[in-house]
Scaffold this motif. Sequence first.
Motif, PDB file in Angstrom:
ATOM      1  N   GLY A 218      20.354  25.674  41.265  1.00 32.39           N
ATOM      2  CA  GLY A 218      20.114  27.235  41.394  1.00 32.39           C
ATOM      3  C   GLY A 218      20.005  27.743  39.934  1.00 32.39           C
ATOM      4  O   GLY A 218      19.042  28.648  39.947  1.00 32.39           O
ATOM      5  N   LEU A 219      20.712  27.327  39.050  1.00 29.69           N
ATOM      6  CA  LEU A 219      20.732  27.931  37.633  1.00 29.69           C
ATOM      7  C   LEU A 219      19.431  27.441  36.983  1.00 29.69           C
ATOM      8  O   LEU A 219      18.668  28.298  36.498  1.00 29.69           O
ATOM      9  CB  LEU A 219      21.766  27.399  36.899  1.00 29.69           C
ATOM     10  CG  LEU A 219      21.777  27.898  35.243  1.00 29.69           C
ATOM     11  CD1 LEU A 219      21.784  29.317  35.224  1.00 29.69           C
ATOM     12  CD2 LEU A 219      23.064  27.359  34.625  1.00 29.69           C
ATOM     13  N   LEU A 223      16.437  29.914  35.566  1.00 34.65           N
ATOM     14  CA  LEU A 223      15.994  29.634  34.228  1.00 34.65           C
ATOM     15  C   LEU A 223      14.517  29.775  34.070  1.00 34.65           C
ATOM     16  O   LEU A 223      13.716  30.328  33.324  1.00 34.65           O
ATOM     17  CB  LEU A 223      16.647  28.937  33.441  1.00 34.65           C
ATOM     18  CG  LEU A 223      18.078  28.827  33.072  1.00 34.65           C
ATOM     19  CD1 LEU A 223      18.947  27.591  32.677  1.00 34.65           C
ATOM     20  CD2 LEU A 223      18.556  29.971  32.518  1.00 34.65           C
ATOM     21  N   SER A 224      13.835  28.913  35.144  1.00 35.87           N
ATOM     22  CA  SER A 224      12.684  28.741  35.157  1.00 35.87           C
ATOM     23  C   SER A 224      11.801  30.054  35.553  1.00 35.87           C
ATOM     24  O   SER A 224      10.493  30.217  34.942  1.00 35.87           O
ATOM     25  CB  SER A 224      12.321  27.623  36.362  1.00 35.87           C
ATOM     26  OG  SER A 224      12.776  26.331  36.173  1.00 35.87           O
ATOM     27  N   ILE A 254      21.149  20.915  32.745  1.00 34.53           N
ATOM     28  CA  ILE A 254      20.287  21.410  33.310  1.00 34.53           C
ATOM     29  C   ILE A 254      18.937  21.343  32.637  1.00 34.53           C
ATOM     30  O   ILE A 254      18.703  21.304  31.599  1.00 34.53           O
ATOM     31  CB  ILE A 254      20.670  23.126  33.263  1.00 34.53           C
ATOM     32  CG1 ILE A 254      21.964  23.463  33.964  1.00 34.53           C
ATOM     33  CG2 ILE A 254      19.615  24.118  33.954  1.00 34.53           C
ATOM     34  CD1 ILE A 254      22.885  24.286  33.118  1.00 34.53           C
ATOM     35  N   GLU A 255      17.900  21.108  33.602  1.00 37.23           N
ATOM     36  CA  GLU A 255      16.856  20.525  33.296  1.00 37.23           C
ATOM     37  C   GLU A 255      16.202  21.645  32.405  1.00 37.23           C
ATOM     38  O   GLU A 255      15.521  21.312  31.335  1.00 37.23           O
ATOM     39  CB  GLU A 255      15.625  20.440  34.434  1.00 37.23           C
ATOM     40  CG  GLU A 255      14.250  20.106  34.043  1.00 37.23           C
ATOM     41  CD  GLU A 255      13.494  19.703  35.182  1.00 37.23           C
ATOM     42  OE1 GLU A 255      12.343  19.481  35.012  1.00 37.23           O
ATOM     43  OE2 GLU A 255      14.105  19.657  36.339  1.00 37.23           O
ATOM     44  N   THR A 256      15.912  23.010  32.549  1.00 38.08           N
ATOM     45  CA  THR A 256      15.372  24.023  31.805  1.00 38.08           C
ATOM     46  C   THR A 256      16.384  24.555  30.847  1.00 38.08           C
ATOM     47  O   THR A 256      17.415  24.954  31.171  1.00 38.08           O
ATOM     48  CB  THR A 256      15.038  25.276  32.749  1.00 38.08           C
ATOM     49  OG1 THR A 256      13.827  24.948  33.799  1.00 38.08           O
ATOM     50  CG2 THR A 256      14.269  26.251  32.062  1.00 38.08           C
ATOM     51  N   LYS A 257      15.845  24.312  29.505  1.00 39.71           N
ATOM     52  CA  LYS A 257      17.003  24.568  28.491  1.00 39.71           C
ATOM     53  C   LYS A 257      16.855  26.142  27.995  1.00 39.71           C
ATOM     54  O   LYS A 257      15.893  26.667  28.304  1.00 39.71           O
ATOM     55  CB  LYS A 257      16.622  23.734  27.307  1.00 39.71           C
ATOM     56  CG  LYS A 257      16.493  22.152  27.545  1.00 39.71           C
ATOM     57  CD  LYS A 257      17.749  21.503  28.001  1.00 39.71           C
ATOM     58  CE  LYS A 257      17.804  20.453  28.618  1.00 39.71           C
ATOM     59  NZ  LYS A 257      18.931  19.795  29.583  1.00 39.71           N
TER      60      LYS A 257
END
Length: 421
Positions: A218-219, A223-224, A254-257
């Motif tokens: 969800g986070l 972020l995306s 988390i994939e998106t930094k």
Amino acid sequence: MTLKERDKKHIWHPLTQHKLHPEAIAIVKAKDCVLYDEDGNEYIDAIASWYTCMYGHCNDYITDKVSAQMKQLDQVVFSGFTHEPAIKLSEELIKILPDNQEKVFFSDNGSTSVEIGIKMALQYHSNKDNKRNVLIAFEDGFHGDTFGAMSVSGLSVYNGPFEEFFITVERIPTPNGSNNLDVLNKLKSIIEKNKVAGFVYEPLVQGAAAMKMYDAHGLNDILSLCKENNIITIADEVMTGFGKTGTYFASHSIETKPDVICLSKALTGGLLPMAITTCTQEIYDAFYSDDIGKGLFHAHTYSANPIACTAALASVELLQSEVIQSNIKTIIESHKDFGAKIVNHPKVKSIRQTGVIFALDLDIEMERYGNLRDKLLNFFMGNGVFLRPLGQTIYIQAPYTISKKQLDKIYKTIEQALEIV
């Protein structure tokens, strides 16, 4: 006259209503995982003194490095000067941070690291002639006690008298796996109706919200969406950073930094106060200009203090050592075993764990700072364990150097405490 008696004459303690709590325990020594008071009592520091002393108190490796540095260079203004400890720390820190981080800005505590992150987000858009005046943050988040940091914090117990002075902030719930779409839709609505500059968040675990843990997927979606709308994402890793969630930083899970990361607490292994705000090259480039007014005019007298930088560098080295990484894995497994044992206790409402952070909620309503909470705190201290309940939540975040015997005592003391509530 005892230290406790002398203390009462002049000192105003943080997070303390002195009429209700007139005395503080006087600590005279600390080593590894143990605090020693003036009356000869010992306490296992089960929360690493607010998550700072993760390599144990007075760690010899850190203190030896700092002692040598003190004899060479103690302090120098960091505006117009530089030095080896700061340069080396920046090099080593960038190696273990998410790979989009490029620049390091020094300050002196967690609140100011967040304050700088907020300034970066607001000024980033202003420097690009696209002023934005709204920030987004999670409900129940906590980011510090300076005004920008308070603005994005959602715990009114800390912020009540000051709220009319805050930056404009829109809040969203934390995603829990079942509400992810609703959270995302609320975020979309906020973005459509406001000029949003940045999103400030504690990744995976909200510390002051009683170790509230939430959904990484969800986070990532949040972020995306922020990235798609050129909203600067600011990860407050003051509490979660440096191994506590099982990876070097929670943002690694988390994939998106994030565009910006805020660091303090365990940064120096608890030895000295210091903070760092890191950012991407893109953020830095928005301030790089022939116009002096577009620079980031934020400074602290002790920014990049050479002694603090040395402590931080030693701590980063310890974090990456085989011994500490092995200890982290052992603590994680030990917490899991304790959780399995305690989860069905009639007085335990729920348990949760992320990395070395373990928390349980009592099946009883309690004030965050009330008589029952004080009763628990006094019980723990009376049994030689420093645990600091957050309302109905008892949590453990012990130093990485803690022994199995000490962990077992912490667990046993918690089990005994369940019998008095």
